[in-house]
Design a protein around this motif. Structure first.
Motif, PDB file in Angstrom:
ATOM      1  N   PRO A 144      -2.583  -9.529 -12.152  1.00 15.29           N
ATOM      2  CA  PRO A 144      -2.984  -8.972 -10.853  1.00 15.29           C
ATOM      3  C   PRO A 144      -4.469  -8.661 -10.780  1.00 15.29           C
ATOM      4  O   PRO A 144      -5.034  -8.639  -9.702  1.00 15.29           O
ATOM      5  CB  PRO A 144      -2.182  -7.679 -10.735  1.00 15.29           C
ATOM      6  CG  PRO A 144      -1.231  -7.680 -11.841  1.00 15.29           C
ATOM      7  CD  PRO A 144      -1.758  -8.578 -12.876  1.00 15.29           C
TER       8      PRO A 144
ATOM      9  N   GLU B 260       3.182  -2.471  -0.566  1.00 18.08           N
ATOM     10  CA  GLU B 260       4.097  -2.841  -1.633  1.00 18.08           C
ATOM     11  C   GLU B 260       4.985  -1.675  -2.053  1.00 18.08           C
ATOM     12  O   GLU B 260       6.159  -1.848  -2.350  1.00 18.08           O
ATOM     13  CB  GLU B 260       3.263  -3.336  -2.823  1.00 18.08           C
ATOM     14  CG  GLU B 260       4.039  -4.008  -3.907  1.00 18.08           C
ATOM     15  CD  GLU B 260       3.126  -4.464  -5.028  1.00 18.08           C
ATOM     16  OE1 GLU B 260       3.631  -4.740  -6.098  1.00 18.08           O
ATOM     17  OE2 GLU B 260       1.885  -4.511  -4.815  1.00 18.08           O
ATOM     18  N   PHE B 261       4.393  -0.487  -2.051  1.00 19.88           N
ATOM     19  CA  PHE B 261       5.132   0.669  -2.575  1.00 19.88           C
ATOM     20  C   PHE B 261       5.587   1.591  -1.464  1.00 19.88           C
ATOM     21  O   PHE B 261       5.611   2.807  -1.646  1.00 19.88           O
ATOM     22  CB  PHE B 261       4.257   1.450  -3.551  1.00 19.88           C
ATOM     23  CG  PHE B 261       3.830   0.649  -4.719  1.00 19.88           C
ATOM     24  CD1 PHE B 261       4.776   0.203  -5.623  1.00 19.88           C
ATOM     25  CD2 PHE B 261       2.514   0.327  -4.926  1.00 19.88           C
ATOM     26  CE1 PHE B 261       4.400  -0.555  -6.696  1.00 19.88           C
ATOM     27  CE2 PHE B 261       2.136  -0.433  -5.994  1.00 19.88           C
ATOM     28  CZ  PHE B 261       3.078  -0.871  -6.882  1.00 19.88           C
TER      29      PHE B 261
ATOM     30  N   ILE C  96       8.543   2.021  -0.131  1.00 14.98           N
ATOM     31  CA  ILE C  96       9.834   2.694  -0.334  1.00 14.98           C
ATOM     32  C   ILE C  96       9.712   3.875  -1.293  1.00 14.98           C
ATOM     33  O   ILE C  96      10.147   4.972  -0.964  1.00 14.98           O
ATOM     34  CB  ILE C  96      10.901   1.679  -0.776  1.00 14.98           C
ATOM     35  CG1 ILE C  96      11.232   0.778   0.398  1.00 14.98           C
ATOM     36  CG2 ILE C  96      12.151   2.367  -1.265  1.00 14.98           C
ATOM     37  CD1 ILE C  96      12.195  -0.299   0.077  1.00 14.98           C
ATOM     38  N   PRO C  97       9.094   3.699  -2.487  1.00 14.14           N
ATOM     39  CA  PRO C  97       8.920   4.888  -3.316  1.00 14.14           C
ATOM     40  C   PRO C  97       8.049   5.958  -2.664  1.00 14.14           C
ATOM     41  O   PRO C  97       8.299   7.147  -2.860  1.00 14.14           O
ATOM     42  CB  PRO C  97       8.269   4.344  -4.593  1.00 14.14           C
ATOM     43  CG  PRO C  97       7.978   2.958  -4.376  1.00 14.14           C
ATOM     44  CD  PRO C  97       8.759   2.483  -3.230  1.00 14.14           C
TER      45      PRO C  97
END
Lengths: 197, 498
Positions: free
Chosen positions: A126, A150-151, A153-154
């Motif tokens: 990455p 990307e994150f 949901i958390p």
């Protein structure tokens, strides 16, 4: 080895020495106020470590949140609580020896394995991706994009987690007797202290 | 008209595509519980109870519908695995909420926070069992642990409950740190990948063998704390003894099932390359859990402590199912036994909760002569205990049979032999309680029974105490009869290999 690399290594060693001494102090010092302050030293040094590693936003957040909020709270809590009675009697039984032995073995295994691994061979996938699409701007903006892309949901889960933690803290701190009196007037039930607790 | 149809079709498709819809419904229910409690100033407890039950039911229905919708088009085994475990967690939450409401009301604690924590813990478990990247796994694990921790300290006046909370908090912190260390090694070795399947692609297994072992060891230790496998089990009996009984019922199933899903997924996906060493290590852990759990359970005097050790040994049995997975049957035996274990354990704990509510004690000695006083309670408890022990006509027997047969086929001979011997030991201590209930002289527990019953009658105003008994009877019947319907269960669970 040129001079800038030397300075970098020196600063890194200094910061790590601070972390080590601070955490030793947090564990070993007898007076709890002193250990709380040495915990502050550890947090500050960790934030400096982030600075050295070129992650300035994380470093600032670490400084603000851990040193500014959490450590101050810890110091307050330690100062409010009473002096523990009889803290000098530290019996060093068989459990102490077993724990010390386990920790030593764990430490030696860890340092052996980490020393024997060639970390420089790792291909950082990455990292290259970020440098090519570097039009996003600064570090903070990239962090924001990642958090809400990307994150997500958390990230949103963490907000529910904070809600649950808040309710839990209120539930712990609430005066239970006041609640019961309230309940009694509301449901007109006979007040009776529950005896099986 | 056409527009409406199109809209409906679109809505259906979107909601079927949105795989986290069950979790979203749970979150909405959770917020609704808080807001309604705030608006009605803590008076309308029955409404809160209804809201949480309806939320869980709706979530379960939508989960099943989505599952059916997807299996019509494509079949992905990882999704099946996650869905099964999410469904199990919803069942756990439903049964345990319905069996704990009376307890909370009778002990005059506020219901709203209790429901909130239970919904939150169920939510954490559901996210955990279908999470695919390390960050989500960690966050949902913390979710589960924090809610369970608040639940275990729900009776603030009880010193043992406070001690249990403290122990649980420290232990879950320690285990999370171990797990995080393992995760950080994985993250570094795979070159900065967080998705589980990409990590597998990113890691070069030949070159970094030793450090992957280290990471696997740390991850195993962290999850074994959550599962309370043998060397990491010390917190279990104390926490079980101190916490309120319905809460124990809840996290004897919920956190175990969620941790099991995590364990299976992590090791099925990431570490299949050195499965030999891993099998030996987990086999050892399972063996010790079975032996020590059952042997220590024999000597216990409190029912809750005994069930704590029995749950440690049950996790040992379930581990046989994890180890004996093959591409033909997948984790079928493990999932089937987990399902039966949920029902048996919740049934047992519902019986104990009812007994504790009536008498205020959980000593094994006080169960003497229970048959004379409450035959229904006695029969449910007998059914659940015999099923836990694995007596032939009950479903525990079929579950164990399938598990052990599967393990034997996979070549885990020593593990299955140990499991058989320890099952016999477990039948001994379950039968001891049953014998006491039928033959024991009812001596000193007469007086508290009457006084407690009076207070119970006067206290359970809004909610009849039926919900606890209904949950108890459902669990007892299900743990008796699901042995007959074990074939369709196995058929569903068969296709779950990653």
């Amino acid at each position: 080895m040129n001079i800038s690399e030397l300075i970098h290594d020196f600063v890194l060693a200094l910061v790590e020495l601070g972390i080590l001494l601070g955490s030793l102090g947090a564990v070993l010092l007898v007076n709890t106020v002193n250990s709380a302050f040495s915990l502050g030293l550890v947090f500050t040094c960790i934030s400096l470590l982030y600075f050295v590693l070129n992650a300035d936003f994380v470093a600032a957040a670490q400084l603000l949140v851990y040193v500014g909020a959490i450590n101050v709270l810890t110091v307050f809590a330690v100062m409010i609580t009473d002096e523990p009675a009889g803290s000098e009697t530290t019996a060093r039984g068989i459990g102490y020896i077993i724990t010390a032995g386990t920790c030593t073995i764990l430490f030696s295994i860890l340092s052996f394995v980490i020393h024997n691994t060639k970390w420089s061979d790792l291909s950082l996938i990455p990292q290259s991706g970020i440098s090519t699409s570097g039009t996003l701007g600064s570090n903070v903006q990239q962090l924001g994009y990642k958090l809400l892309g990307e994150f997500v949901i958390p990230f949103e889960l963490l907000s529910i987690l904070l809600l649950a933690a808040l309710v839990g803290a209120i539930n712990l701190a609430r005066n239970e007797d006041a609640f019961i009196v309230n309940k009694k007037s509301a449901a007109s039930a006979p007040y009776k202290n529950s005896t099986f607790f | 008209m056409n527009d409406i149809n199109l809209f409906l079709a679109k809505l259906t498709y979107t909601s079927a595509k949105l795989t986290i819809l069950p979790e979203i419904i749970l979150i909405l229910g959770l917020v609704a519980v808080v807001v309604i409690d705030l608006l009605s100033k803590g008076k309308n407890t029955f409404l809160l109870y209804k809201i949480s039950m309806v939320t869980l039911l709706a979530s379960a229905v939508i989960l099943l519908w989505q599952w059916g919708f997807f299996t019509a088009y494509e079949r992905s085994h990882a999704r099946d695995f996650g869905n099964i475990f999410r469904f199990f967690l919803l069942i756990c939450s439903l049964l345990s909420i319905s069996s704990s409401v009376d307890y909370i009301l009778c002990s005059k604690m506020s219901l709203a926070e209790f429901l909130l924590f239970k919904l939150a813990a169920g939510l954490g478990g559901m996210v955990l069992s279908c999470a695919n990247d390390l960050v989500t796994i960690y966050v949902s694990l913390e979710f589960l642990a924090l809610s369970s921790c608040f639940l275990s300290g729900y009776t603030k006046r009880d010193m043992r409950s406070n001690e249990a909370t403290m122990k649980f908090l420290l232990m879950s912190g320690a285990s999370s740190s171990l797990l995080l260390y393992g995760f950080s090694l994985l993250y570094g070795l795979s070159g900065g990948q967080l998705q589980l399947d990409k990590i597998v692609d990113g890691i070069i297994f030949n070159r970094y063998g030793s450090i992957i072992y280290l990471s696997a060891a740390f991850t195993t230790a962290g999850t074994a704390f959550k599962l309370s496998l043998f060397p990491f089990h010390q917190w279990t009996p104390d926490v079980y003894e101190g916490s309120p009984t319905p809460v124990v019922a809840f996290f004897s199933v919920t956190s175990k099932v969620a941790a099991l899903a995590l364990f299976t997924r992590l090791f099925g996906l990431i570490f299949p390359y050195f499965s030999n060493e891993w099998h030996v290590a987990v086999g050892l852990l399972a063996t010790f859990s079975m032996i020590l759990g059952n042997l220590i359970a024999v000597t216990q005097r409190s029912v809750k402590r005994m069930l704590a050790f029995s749950s440690i040994s049950q996790i040992g049995y379930i581990m046989i199912g994890v180890l004996s997975a093959d591409s033909g049957n997948g984790y079928a035996s493990m999932i089937t036994y987990t399902f039966i274990y949920i029902l048996m354990n919740l049934g047992t704990f519902a019986c104990i909760t009812l007994f504790g509510l009536r008498t205020g004690t959980d000593n094994i000695r006080d169960y003497a002569g229970l048959y004379m006083k409450d035959p229904v309670l006695t029969f449910s408890l007998v059914l659940c205990l015999l099923s836990l022990g694995g007596m032939p006509p009950l479903s525990g027997f079929f579950g164990k049979l399938y598990l052990f047969w599967h393990g034997w086929k996979a070549g885990l001979y020593s593990l299955v032999l140990v499991a058989l011997v320890t099952s016999v030991i477990s039948i001994y201590y379950y039968l001891k309680i049953i014998k006491l209930m039928f033959t024991g002289k009812s001596g000193r527990s007469d007086t508290p029974l009457n006084s407690r019953q009076n207070s119970l009658v006067s206290l359970s105003i809004s909610i009849s105490k039926n919900s606890l008994e209904i949950a108890m009877i459902i669990c007892a019947l299900a743990s008796t009869l699901s042995g007959i319907f074990i074939d369709p269960i196995i058929e569903i669970t068969r296709n779950t290999f990653f």
